[in-house]
Design an enzyme around this catalytic site. Sequence first.
Site, short mmCIF file in Angstrom:
data_model
loop_
_atom_site.label_atom_id
_atom_site.label_comp_id
_atom_site.label_asym_id
_atom_site.label_seq_id
_atom_site.Cartn_x
_atom_site.Cartn_y
_atom_site.Cartn_z
CE LYS A 113 -4.34 -1.75 1.93
NZ LYS A 113 -5.32 -1.65 3.04
NE ARG A 170 -7.81 -8.28 2.05
CZ ARG A 170 -7.61 -7.43 1.04
NH1 ARG A 170 -6.67 -6.49 1.14
NH2 ARG A 170 -8.33 -7.51 -0.06
#
Length: 302
Positions: free
Chosen positions: A226, A260
């Site tokens: 991210k 995740r």
Amino acid sequence: MKNESNFLSLNIRGELHTWTEPIVMGIVNVTPDSFYASSRVALDELCNRVAEMISSGAQIIDIGGYSSRPGAENISAEVELGRLLPALNELRHSFPECIISVDTFRADVARKCVEAGADIINDIGGGVLDNRMFETIADLKVPYVLMHTRGTPATMQSLTDYADVTAEVLSDLAFKADTLHSLGVCDVIVDPGFGFAKTTQQNFELLSHLHAFKEIGPVLAGMSRKSMITKTLDVKADEALNGTTALNMVALMNGASILRVHDVKEAVETVKLFIALQQAHSPGQQVISTTYSDNTRNTTIF
């Protein structure tokens, strides 16, 4: 060794699954526009990709049919289901024992996916983007990932004004978790929502205080490739594996139960190293400070 801080127990299809060590959730996107291109997979490639993830140690597979990256196209529920249902049918047929999570913020999509074989609903909207979600989850009786965000994927990055980001995210998630529990939802997994309505600095603040979220429920950390990594390191998403691995270790040390990730093998290796670290200083084995008061020695250990 049992690690209480990362303990996880979920009721999957009426069977209790318990993990005393952190687990890895592998990301698969049946979308054309998810932010990390390598996470996108065509239907005819899906089973091979998932088989590789399972063989690498993924305990849960998370399927997404709606890209939530900033500025992504707002597709209809029909289009989302048109992507998700064929994928679920393929996976449930090929991997009947696999635990499958579906990433959706729509209650109707969640219901149809659970009916098609999904085991967990992972809601990036945290019940805000569809006010029927909580009651739907209670009716479906499936584990639920409660993520914090503000606004929509199109507007979230303009909604980062917090007086105290950790306190406000904690308060929001705690209130919603209480609401879910009052409706009869037993398994609520907490996700602080890295990258969703947070600045890079706020993401790191949340990571540094991740342990506080364990008071609400087991914690999922989703930082894989991210912007908090790419912006800090000035790299692209396809160059962010090393940064992801580094922050995943921090998340584990701060109590995350689920990682995740796009890269399962590397995350599983990170978990193994974390466990080895925990075993090296089991309770009662490592002294971290010794103080003296009134001629009495007090030792603090962990």
